[in-house]
Scaffold this active site. Structure first.
Site, PDB file in Angstrom:
ATOM      1  N   ALA A 159       0.814  -1.227   0.000  1.00 23.73           N
ATOM      2  CA  ALA A 159       0.000   0.000   0.000  1.00 23.73           C
ATOM      3  C   ALA A 159       0.843   1.271   0.000  1.00 23.73           C
ATOM      4  CB  ALA A 159      -0.954  -0.008   1.200  1.00 23.73           C
TER       5      ALA A 159
ATOM      6  N   TYR B 151       9.983 -13.453 -11.820  1.00 24.85           N
ATOM      7  CA  TYR B 151       8.757 -12.647 -11.674  1.00 24.85           C
ATOM      8  C   TYR B 151       7.619 -13.256 -12.497  1.00 24.85           C
ATOM      9  CZ  TYR B 151       5.808  -8.431 -11.962  1.00 24.85           C
ATOM     10  OH  TYR B 151       4.760  -7.540 -11.914  1.00 24.85           O
TER      11      TYR B 151
ATOM     12  N   ILE C  40       2.382  -0.060 -16.210  1.00 24.85           N
ATOM     13  CA  ILE C  40       1.689   0.979 -15.452  1.00 24.85           C
ATOM     14  C   ILE C  40       2.743   1.941 -14.891  1.00 24.85           C
ATOM     15  CG2 ILE C  40       0.054   1.412 -13.556  1.00 24.85           C
ATOM     16  CD1 ILE C  40      -1.085  -0.409 -15.834  1.00 24.85           C
TER      17      ILE C  40
HETATM   18  N1  NAD Z   1       3.435  -1.358 -12.318  1.00 22.67           N
HETATM   19  C1  NAD Z   1       3.149  -2.248 -13.238  1.00 22.67           C
HETATM   20  O1  NAD Z   1       3.261  -1.987 -14.432  1.00 22.67           O
HETATM   21  C2  NAD Z   1       2.688  -3.627 -12.860  1.00 22.67           C
HETATM   22  C3  NAD Z   1       2.404  -4.521 -13.888  1.00 22.67           C
HETATM   23  C4  NAD Z   1       1.964  -5.799 -13.566  1.00 22.67           C
HETATM   24  C5  NAD Z   1       1.803  -6.168 -12.250  1.00 22.67           C
HETATM   25  N2  NAD Z   1       2.105  -5.275 -11.258  1.00 22.67           N
HETATM   26  C6  NAD Z   1       1.960  -5.739  -9.880  1.00 22.67           C
HETATM   27  O2  NAD Z   1       1.208  -4.816  -9.141  1.00 22.67           O
HETATM   28  C7  NAD Z   1       1.628  -4.832  -7.773  1.00 22.67           C
HETATM   29  C8  NAD Z   1       1.926  -3.399  -7.329  1.00 22.67           C
HETATM   30  O3  NAD Z   1       2.969  -2.891  -8.154  1.00 22.67           O
HETATM   31  P1  NAD Z   1       3.364  -1.340  -8.195  1.00 22.67           P
HETATM   32  O4  NAD Z   1       3.536  -0.980  -9.604  1.00 22.67           O
HETATM   33  O5  NAD Z   1       2.444  -0.562  -7.328  1.00 22.67           O
HETATM   34  O6  NAD Z   1       4.818  -1.440  -7.551  1.00 22.67           O
HETATM   35  P2  NAD Z   1       5.532  -0.497  -6.485  1.00 22.67           P
HETATM   36  O7  NAD Z   1       6.980  -0.868  -6.572  1.00 22.67           O
HETATM   37  O8  NAD Z   1       5.130   0.915  -6.657  1.00 22.67           O
HETATM   38  O9  NAD Z   1       4.923  -1.028  -5.108  1.00 22.67           O
HETATM   39  C9  NAD Z   1       5.263  -2.282  -4.576  1.00 22.67           C
HETATM   40  C10 NAD Z   1       5.159  -2.178  -3.065  1.00 22.67           C
HETATM   41  O10 NAD Z   1       5.471  -3.467  -2.505  1.00 22.67           O
HETATM   42  C11 NAD Z   1       6.214  -3.238  -1.323  1.00 22.67           C
HETATM   43  N3  NAD Z   1       7.023  -4.418  -0.996  1.00 22.67           N
HETATM   44  C12 NAD Z   1       8.132  -4.876  -1.625  1.00 22.67           C
HETATM   45  N4  NAD Z   1       8.607  -5.950  -0.998  1.00 22.67           N
HETATM   46  C13 NAD Z   1       7.791  -6.186   0.054  1.00 22.67           C
HETATM   47  C14 NAD Z   1       7.758  -7.168   1.074  1.00 22.67           C
HETATM   48  N5  NAD Z   1       8.707  -8.116   1.177  1.00 22.67           N
HETATM   49  N6  NAD Z   1       6.760  -7.129   1.979  1.00 22.67           N
HETATM   50  C15 NAD Z   1       5.802  -6.161   1.917  1.00 22.67           C
HETATM   51  N7  NAD Z   1       5.794  -5.184   0.985  1.00 22.67           N
HETATM   52  C16 NAD Z   1       6.772  -5.215   0.063  1.00 22.67           C
HETATM   53  C17 NAD Z   1       7.101  -2.037  -1.648  1.00 22.67           C
HETATM   54  O11 NAD Z   1       7.594  -1.410  -0.469  1.00 22.67           O
HETATM   55  C18 NAD Z   1       6.157  -1.169  -2.451  1.00 22.67           C
HETATM   56  O12 NAD Z   1       5.478  -0.237  -1.627  1.00 22.67           O
HETATM   57  C19 NAD Z   1       2.836  -5.765  -7.716  1.00 22.67           C
HETATM   58  O13 NAD Z   1       2.422  -7.035  -7.286  1.00 22.67           O
HETATM   59  C20 NAD Z   1       3.284  -5.830  -9.154  1.00 22.67           C
HETATM   60  O14 NAD Z   1       3.990  -7.020  -9.449  1.00 22.67           O
HETATM   61  C21 NAD Z   1       2.540  -4.020 -11.528  1.00 22.67           C
END
Ligand code: NAD
Length: 250
Positions: free
Chosen positions: A18, A156, A189
């Site tokens: 979050a 991943y 994203i």
């Molecule tokens: N951004 C994209 O394009 C995209 C695409 C496909 C899937 N996703 C998925 O969406 C989700 C959110 O991604 P996002 O873009 O917001 O990424 P982000 O990097 O902005 O946020 C990820 C969050 O996860 C937290 N995190 C990392 N390791 C952790 C752990 N061990 N325990 C608890 N928290 C932890 C981080 O501190 C961070 O706040 C992820 O699962 C990501 O794989 C994102």
């Protein structure tokens, strides 16, 4: 764009990751829709800052969790139980996206990604399900990488393919209890997670994207909120792509 509104008054939602791009914007949307929130992340300062931003009549709790640590997950589950006594919505969005080719990938890196991106989701979901009941909903964060692979991100990609299978198994096992499980598969994203890949391959990816742009986190959050809502009350065991057409055309 992404400014959908829902009525989630009286609902309790837990979002992990979050403090991140998608999780943070989802927190805004669910809060604006009246839900009580538990915001969890390994970045405690990040979720505390987000909780401080959200004011109003609903409650928002910031909790530190390490998605790869079963004891930390148990502590989070206990916190949800003691503060709210139940959970309506679960969105485990914590994740990491490191880069390595299979040929050079240290086994520790493979395990670390599996542990945070897949094992942590399994454990959290398993341990929270006793707090969920009829009308409950889970939305997992898969990825286009989980459907078609991702050069330089095999760990991943495999973890996200596992999330898709886990989502379908949750749907099979918990549908009879009235708990729905779905997933979203975002493409590119605009969050910190994709800064590296956008710098490296951004133009090529945009060329394969019929909408010709990357997605805003709001455009993922609104689909997650739809899947949590009664508007999706018969949507179960599905994965919705959110990628401007990249999956279809790329
Ligand atoms: N951004 C994209 O394009 C995209 C695409 C496909 C899937 N996703 C998925 O969406 C989700 C959110 O991604 P996002 O873009 O917001 O990424 P982000 O990097 O902005 O946020 C990820 C969050 O996860 C937290 N995190 C990392 N390791 C952790 C752990 N061990 N325990 C608890 N928290 C932890 C981080 O501190 C961070 O706040 C992820 O699962 C990501 O794989 C994102």
């Amino acid at each position: 764009m992404g400014n959908a509104k829902f009525d989630f008054s009286g609902k309790v939602a837990l979002i992990t990751g979050a403090a991140g791009g998608i999780g943070g914007v989802l927190a805004d949307l669910l809060h604006d829709s009246g839900a009580d929130l538990v915001l969890a992340d390994i970045n405690l300062a990040g979720v505390e800052a987000k909780a401080a931003e959200l004011s109003g009549s609903s409650r928002t709790l910031a909790v530190e969790v390490n998605s790869s640590d079963p004891e930390s997950i148990d502590a989070l589950v206990e916190r949800v139980r003691s503060e709210f006594g139940r959970l309506d919505f679960l969105v485990p969005a914590a994740g990491i996206y490191p880069e390595a080719m299979i040929a050079d990938m240290p086994f520790e890196d493979w395990r670390r990604v599996m542990s945070i991106n897949l094992d942590g989701i399994f454990l959290l979901t398993q341990r929270l399900l006793p707090l969920m009941g009829e009308g409950g909903a889970i939305v997992n964060l898969a990825s286009v990488a989980g459907h078609r692979g991702s050069l330089g991100h095999a760990h991943y990609s495999v973890a996200k393919a596992g999330i898709i299978a886990l989502t379908r198994n949750l749907a099979l096992e918990f549908g009879a209890r009235g708990i729905r499980a779905n997933a979203v598969s975002p493409g590119i994203i605009l969050t910190t997670m994709t800064e590296g890949i956008r710098a490296e391959k951004g133009d090529a990816l945009l060329a394969q994207t019929p909408l010709g742009r990357n997605g805003e986190p709001e455009e993922t959050a609104s689909v997650i909120a739809f899947l949590l809502s009664d508007a999706a009350s018969f949507v179960h065991g599905e994965v919705i792509h959110i990628n401007g057409g990249l999956f279809m055309a790329g």
